[in-house]
Enzyme design. Structure first.
Site, PDB file in Angstrom:
ATOM      1  N   HIS A  21       9.276  32.338 -31.319  1.00 13.85           N
ATOM      2  CA  HIS A  21      10.048  32.757 -32.226  1.00 13.85           C
ATOM      3  C   HIS A  21       9.467  34.027 -32.418  1.00 13.85           C
ATOM      4  O   HIS A  21      10.798  34.377 -33.754  1.00 13.85           O
ATOM      5  CB  HIS A  21       8.909  32.147 -33.470  1.00 13.85           C
ATOM      6  CG  HIS A  21       8.195  30.647 -33.713  1.00 13.85           C
ATOM      7  ND1 HIS A  21       7.449  29.834 -33.120  1.00 13.85           N
ATOM      8  CD2 HIS A  21       9.217  29.658 -34.000  1.00 13.85           C
ATOM      9  CE1 HIS A  21       7.481  28.514 -33.124  1.00 13.85           C
ATOM     10  NE2 HIS A  21       8.346  28.739 -33.997  1.00 13.85           N
ATOM     11  N   LYS A  36       5.184  17.128 -39.333  1.00 15.19           N
ATOM     12  CA  LYS A  36       4.475  17.004 -38.241  1.00 15.19           C
ATOM     13  C   LYS A  36       3.350  17.306 -38.592  1.00 15.19           C
ATOM     14  O   LYS A  36       2.654  16.697 -37.352  1.00 15.19           O
ATOM     15  CB  LYS A  36       4.983  17.945 -37.407  1.00 15.19           C
ATOM     16  CG  LYS A  36       6.078  18.381 -37.137  1.00 15.19           C
ATOM     17  CD  LYS A  36       7.249  19.464 -36.175  1.00 15.19           C
ATOM     18  CE  LYS A  36       8.667  19.729 -36.529  1.00 15.19           C
ATOM     19  NZ  LYS A  36       9.200  20.784 -35.838  1.00 15.19           N
ATOM     20  N   ARG A  83      16.825  26.685 -28.624  1.00 20.10           N
ATOM     21  CA  ARG A  83      16.642  26.682 -26.735  1.00 20.10           C
ATOM     22  C   ARG A  83      17.867  25.408 -26.198  1.00 20.10           C
ATOM     23  O   ARG A  83      17.895  26.404 -25.232  1.00 20.10           O
ATOM     24  CB  ARG A  83      14.936  25.823 -26.416  1.00 20.10           C
ATOM     25  CG  ARG A  83      13.731  26.754 -27.383  1.00 20.10           C
ATOM     26  CD  ARG A  83      13.030  25.718 -27.624  1.00 20.10           C
ATOM     27  NE  ARG A  83      13.353  25.025 -28.510  1.00 20.10           N
ATOM     28  CZ  ARG A  83      12.018  24.842 -29.938  1.00 20.10           C
ATOM     29  NH1 ARG A  83      10.461  24.694 -29.554  1.00 20.10           N
ATOM     30  NH2 ARG A  83      12.374  24.101 -31.035  1.00 20.10           N
ATOM     31  N   SER A 101       5.801  24.871 -30.263  1.00 16.36           N
ATOM     32  CA  SER A 101       4.208  25.401 -30.786  1.00 16.36           C
ATOM     33  C   SER A 101       3.512  23.954 -30.308  1.00 16.36           C
ATOM     34  O   SER A 101       2.425  24.255 -30.380  1.00 16.36           O
ATOM     35  CB  SER A 101       4.767  24.659 -32.523  1.00 16.36           C
ATOM     36  OG  SER A 101       5.267  26.271 -32.860  1.00 16.36           O
TER      37      SER A 101
HETATM   38  P1  ADP Z   1      10.841  22.910 -37.299  1.00 18.07           P
HETATM   39  O1  ADP Z   1       9.521  22.229 -37.860  1.00 18.07           O
HETATM   40  O2  ADP Z   1      11.451  23.842 -38.488  1.00 18.07           O
HETATM   41  O3  ADP Z   1      11.986  23.327 -36.509  1.00 18.07           O
HETATM   42  P2  ADP Z   1       9.378  25.353 -35.318  1.00 18.07           P
HETATM   43  O4  ADP Z   1       8.595  26.314 -36.034  1.00 18.07           O
HETATM   44  O5  ADP Z   1       9.346  24.774 -35.010  1.00 18.07           O
HETATM   45  O6  ADP Z   1       9.959  24.477 -36.794  1.00 18.07           O
HETATM   46  O7  ADP Z   1      11.029  25.647 -34.878  1.00 18.07           O
HETATM   47  C1  ADP Z   1      11.637  27.219 -35.617  1.00 18.07           C
HETATM   48  C2  ADP Z   1      12.686  27.578 -35.520  1.00 18.07           C
HETATM   49  O8  ADP Z   1      12.394  28.446 -34.204  1.00 18.07           O
HETATM   50  C3  ADP Z   1      13.867  26.040 -35.122  1.00 18.07           C
HETATM   51  O9  ADP Z   1      15.020  26.779 -35.523  1.00 18.07           O
HETATM   52  C4  ADP Z   1      13.525  26.393 -33.924  1.00 18.07           C
HETATM   53  O10 ADP Z   1      14.591  25.569 -32.859  1.00 18.07           O
HETATM   54  C5  ADP Z   1      13.292  27.723 -33.486  1.00 18.07           C
HETATM   55  N1  ADP Z   1      12.672  27.986 -31.325  1.00 18.07           N
HETATM   56  C6  ADP Z   1      10.759  27.592 -32.194  1.00 18.07           C
HETATM   57  N2  ADP Z   1      10.646  27.698 -30.201  1.00 18.07           N
HETATM   58  C7  ADP Z   1      11.821  28.093 -29.440  1.00 18.07           C
HETATM   59  C8  ADP Z   1      11.609  29.175 -28.755  1.00 18.07           C
HETATM   60  N3  ADP Z   1      11.164  29.477 -27.570  1.00 18.07           N
HETATM   61  N4  ADP Z   1      12.709  29.444 -28.177  1.00 18.07           N
HETATM   62  C9  ADP Z   1      13.951  29.718 -29.154  1.00 18.07           C
HETATM   63  N5  ADP Z   1      13.792  29.128 -30.735  1.00 18.07           N
HETATM   64  C10 ADP Z   1      12.678  28.713 -30.989  1.00 18.07           C
END
Ligand code: ADP
Length: 162
Positions: free
Chosen positions: A17, A41, A92, A130
């Site tokens: 992030h 989630k 990703r 995460s």
């Molecule tokens: P959500 O539940 O909205 O997917 P996340 O916190 O899992 O929330 O992810 C928020 C954003 O950050 C999403 O666009 C996700 O693809 C991106 N993201 C999460 N981890 C990574 C990573 N390792 N590299 C790039 N983008 C990421």
């Protein structure tokens, strides 16, 4: 330059992030990270904890000029309230694409004034999620390569041996 909003669960924030936030920060004059209150989630951390951890992680990473807020309901309403013109998301792998495409089109339908902007992750974070970090931490594994130390500490106190 426009204001952008970067929404997500951030349960918890990871270096993946942070990488996306750093890239977005270069392009937009202001970035607002918006932590969603009720993701489907079933989050490990409460909304307040996720906001605080996100703020601490950004501080630890030396990232300035990023506001952290939370929202409950429609993202486009939150984006409007912050005067944002763009919605930032991270990609990703191929597996992210389908969901992100669907969300971007839904948001465009709801509010055509916003543009969704996607940033590619750094190669070494392409596997980082995460959910994976929580799983490793729940087995007592070392997550220091995945999250800043404030987040690592919070994971340990939430998931470590009682
Ligand atoms: P959500 O539940 O909205 O997917 P996340 O916190 O899992 O929330 O992810 C928020 C954003 O950050 C999403 O666009 C996700 O693809 C991106 N993201 C999460 N981890 C990574 C990573 N390792 N590299 C790039 N983008 C990421």
């Amino acid at each position: 330059m426009a204001i952008a909003i970067y929404p997500g669960s951030f349960d918890p924030i990871t270096y993946g992030h942070i990488d996306i936030a750093r890239r977005a920060r270069k392009l937009f004059s202001k970035l607002v990270i918006a932590v969603v209150a009720n993701p489907h989630k079933n989050p490990l951390f409460t909304l307040e904890e996720r906001v605080l951890l996100t703020q601490e992680a950004l501080r630890e990473s030396g990232l300035n000029g990023i506001e952290v807020t939370s929202y409950d309901g429609l993202l486009v309403e939150c984006a409007r309230a912050h005067g944002a013109g763009a919605i930032v998301r991270g990609l990703r792998a191929n597996s992210d694409f389908e969901y992100e495409f669907q969300m971007a089109l839904a948001n465009r339908d709801l509010a055509p004034e916003f543009e969704s902007v996607f940033f590619m992750t750094a190669g070494n974070y392409s596997f980082l999620a995460s959910s994976m970090v929580k799983e490793v931490a729940s087995y007592g594994g070392n997550v220091s390569n995945f999250v800043p130390s404030s987040v690592e500490k919070a994971l340990r106190s939430k998931l470590g041996p009682k």
